[in-house]
Write a protein that holds these residues in place. Structure first.
Motif, PDB file in Angstrom:
ATOM      1  N   CYS A 195       0.807  -1.200   0.085  1.00 23.37           N
ATOM      2  CA  CYS A 195      -0.175  -0.020  -0.030  1.00 23.37           C
ATOM      3  C   CYS A 195       0.788   0.971   0.017  1.00 23.37           C
ATOM      4  CB  CYS A 195      -1.078  -0.043   1.189  1.00 23.37           C
ATOM      5  SG  CYS A 195      -2.304  -1.137   1.189  1.00 23.37           S
ATOM      6  N   SER A 199       0.785   4.157  -2.785  1.00 21.37           N
ATOM      7  CA  SER A 199       0.700   5.576  -2.424  1.00 21.37           C
ATOM      8  C   SER A 199       1.756   6.601  -3.154  1.00 21.37           C
ATOM      9  CB  SER A 199       0.710   5.911  -0.847  1.00 21.37           C
ATOM     10  OG  SER A 199      -0.214   5.234  -0.387  1.00 21.37           O
ATOM     11  N   CYS A 267      -5.565   3.683  -1.411  1.00 19.12           N
ATOM     12  CA  CYS A 267      -3.996   3.517  -1.962  1.00 19.12           C
ATOM     13  C   CYS A 267      -4.204   2.924  -3.277  1.00 19.12           C
ATOM     14  CB  CYS A 267      -3.096   2.684  -1.229  1.00 19.12           C
ATOM     15  SG  CYS A 267      -2.869   3.591   0.497  1.00 19.12           S
ATOM     16  N   TRP A 313       2.655   8.852   7.064  1.00 18.17           N
ATOM     17  CA  TRP A 313       1.725   8.174   6.134  1.00 18.17           C
ATOM     18  C   TRP A 313       0.727   7.678   7.079  1.00 18.17           C
ATOM     19  CZ3 TRP A 313       1.465   2.451   5.158  1.00 18.17           C
ATOM     20  CH2 TRP A 313       0.689   2.089   4.032  1.00 18.17           C
ATOM     21  N   SER A 328       0.339  13.891   2.739  1.00 21.35           N
ATOM     22  CA  SER A 328       0.682  13.131   1.709  1.00 21.35           C
ATOM     23  C   SER A 328       1.638  13.620   0.851  1.00 21.35           C
ATOM     24  CB  SER A 328      -0.446  12.328   0.899  1.00 21.35           C
ATOM     25  OG  SER A 328      -1.181  11.930   1.698  1.00 21.35           O
TER      26      SER A 328
END
Length: 565
Positions: A195, A199, A267, A313, A328
């Motif tokens: 994941c 991302s 994600c 995160w 992010s």
């Protein structure tokens, strides 16, 4: 009469329905551009080869973090992996199973897995209707449980491609069916690492830079403590997660995701959408990039803050908001521009509420406060540093008040175990920040001077003293603002007092909040300079000077003087 004279081809009901769903997400124009650039003009269809290249993870270099290296078997294997990933000179020593190779194979199969899961080809390839329906299958508006179901299906298929056994079973082919089976801690780590890579891929669209795996230890421990039952003593500060064979039931894991990191399934959707965005804007490169730039490694590990990439995160996937997007954008990258978000750091700007206030005053935007402390001495025979990190996210500026204030906020247990405590709506005691009064005014019942979150005055859930030397964490029963739960491992009912080692404040209000704060500071500096300025013309004449007045009073203090009007 009444016959249609239009020469436009008739749109089928299937196409109209698919386009309507895509239009509801705002992606229909992007899909049209992507399809026009990906499709073969002769067949008017997209080949599977083009799609596999499009969704492939173009990683220039895979950097292993310290926690990642803990899964290697011995120092010999560590050196082999360092050579394979161009890490010879980084001075990283590692020890633990061959998970790095497994994750690398999983990332190599990412493109083909996504195409097989979401695209159903016809004889000539993927036509327009199938292309839109495939997008809707992954990116349409569905429930969070359905999104997590899709993510786990992709994870199971991609794990089988890498010969990694995963003990998860789906009762049916529906996207919202029940999931049976269990996961092991190493499986959770692989899922979280995948994941994170998704991302990273959605932010670094062309794969420029370095795919760095951050420390995910706190998230894996959160799953273990929430879903598993570990036999015997379990020390979260000193445990080998890779060797734990505790079974984590699938149902409990789904509950953990929905309550702790509900944005984790996004994600996959963000990566899927980002890769199609590449095709719409720039087209797809048929040859993946294999270039590497080892010199960029230093830019990733150059900073040693409390808010690492892994922790940032984790915070960003706890809720959907503008703050999460700001986090992010700042941290899921090569590390450039992270320093612009740092508002205050005690080891750099100085300790104490006064120093803290001089850096946060005037910042009109969300702020993330992290507190690192140590409570108690290490146990006998255990030299592990038993530090913990807690945090608070505020959505308003700090104000000097002797009462609680605020309209929203979140509490976090950051390390060694990650947990989130959102507001529950019973009370609004989000933030308390009270400076010491400047005037010497008698107060029969003085209010506490310091920084606090949750609880009530005198019984704050988190309280930082004026000198930023100690932090007190109380049981959640005193707090009706944030969700109940332990902020510290083995917290108990009694207040826990910790010695603070570091405090950081990160601003995520964007450039606008920073500009407003800069203008506020300039205005305050101007007012201060004006107050300090002395009008020398007033004291230019000896007859009007304070010195002459004092001398006259000393020579004849009883003399009657008429005040000039």
């Amino acid at each position: 009469m009444g016959a249609s004279t239009s020469s436009e081809p008739r749109v089928s009901e299937e196409q109209s329905e698919a386009e309507s769903v895509a239009a509801s997400t705002g992606a229909l124009p992007m899909l049209e551009k992507a399809f026009s650039k990906l499709a073969n003009p002769q067949t008017n269809a997209v080949s599977l080869e083009n799609l596999q290249v499009l969704f492939k993870m173009h990683k220039n270099l895979l950097v292993l973090d310290q926690f990642f290296c803990s899964f290697l078997i011995d120092d010999v294997q560590a050196r082999c992996v360092q050579q394979r990933f161009n890490l010879a000179g980084e001075g990283r020593s590692c020890s633990g199973s061959n998970v790095p190779d497994s994750l690398t194979v999983m990332l190599d199969h990412l493109g083909s897995t996504l195409v097989d899961q979401f695209f159903v080809p016809d004889k000539g390839g993927i036509d327009w209707v199938a292309f839109v329906k495939s997008y809707n299958k992954c990116c349409s508006r569905v429930s969070s449980s359905a999104s997590l179901n899709m993510l786990l299906r992709v994870f199971v298929v991609i794990s089988k491609s890498a010969n990694v056994p995963i003990h998860l079973e789906f009762e049916s082919g529906d996207t919202d069916c029940k999931i049976n089976g269990h996961l092991f801690p190493r499986d959770v780590f692989l899922l979280l690492a995948l994941c994170w890579a998704l991302s990273w891929g959605s932010r670094n669209l062309k794969g420029e830079g370095i795919l760095s795996l951050p420390d995910l230890n706190h998230l894996v421990l959160s799953v273990i403590t929430s879903c598993g039952q570990v036999e015997g003593a379990f020390d979260v500060w000193d445990c080998d997660i890779s060797s734990l064979e505790v079974q984590l039931p699938a149902g409990k894991f789904v509950t953990w995701v929905m309550s702790t990191v509900p944005c984790l399934p996004d994600c996959l959707r963000l990566y899927f959408n980002a890769r199609l965005q590449i095709a719409a804007n720039d087209g797809v490169e048929l040859a993946p990039s294999n270039s590497s730039s080892p010199g960029d490694i230093s830019s990733i590990s150059a900073h040693h803050h409390l808010l690492t990439q892994g922790r940032a995160w984790a915070v960003s996937i706890t809720n959907k908001s503008r703050v999460s997007e700001e986090i992010s954008g700042a941290f899921i990258s090569n590390g450039s521009g992270i320093g612009d978000n740092l508002v205050y750091r005690s080891s750099t700007h100085g300790r104490g509420l006064g120093r803290f206030w001089s850096h946060v005053e005037g910042y009109k935007g969300p702020l993330l406060i992290l507190i690192s402390a140590n409570s108690g001495e290490p146990r006998e025979g255990n030299s592990v540093d038993r530090k913990w990190v807690i945090g608070a996210l505020t959505h308003q500026a700090f104000e000097s008040k002797d009462i609680f204030y605020g309209n929203s906020g979140w509490l976090y247990s950051i390390g060694p175990v990650f947990h989130v405590f959102p507001p529950i709506g019973k009370e609004k005691n989000f933030v308390y920040s009270h400076l010491r009064p400047t005037g010497k005014v008698y107060q029969p019942h003085p209010k506490p001077v310091g920084l606090a979150f949750g609880g009530t005055p005198g019984n704050e859930r988190i309280f930082v003293d004026e000198d930023f030397s100690k932090v007190t964490v109380r049981h959640h029963s005193v707090d009706k603002t944030y969700r109940s739960g332990s902020l510290l491992p083995d917290q108990g009912f009694l207040p826990v007092e910790g010695i603070i080692s570091e405090i950081e404040v990160w601003g995520f209000g964007g450039k606008e909040a920073k500009a407003v704060q800069n203008s506020y500071k300039k205005r305050e500096e101007l007012f201060t300079e004006q107050r300090r300025k002395v009008d020398l013309k007033t004291f230019a004449n000896w007859e009007d000077s304070p010195e002459k007045m004092m001398m006259d009073m000393m020579s004849d203090p009883n003399a009657v003087r008429r005040e000039d009007r």
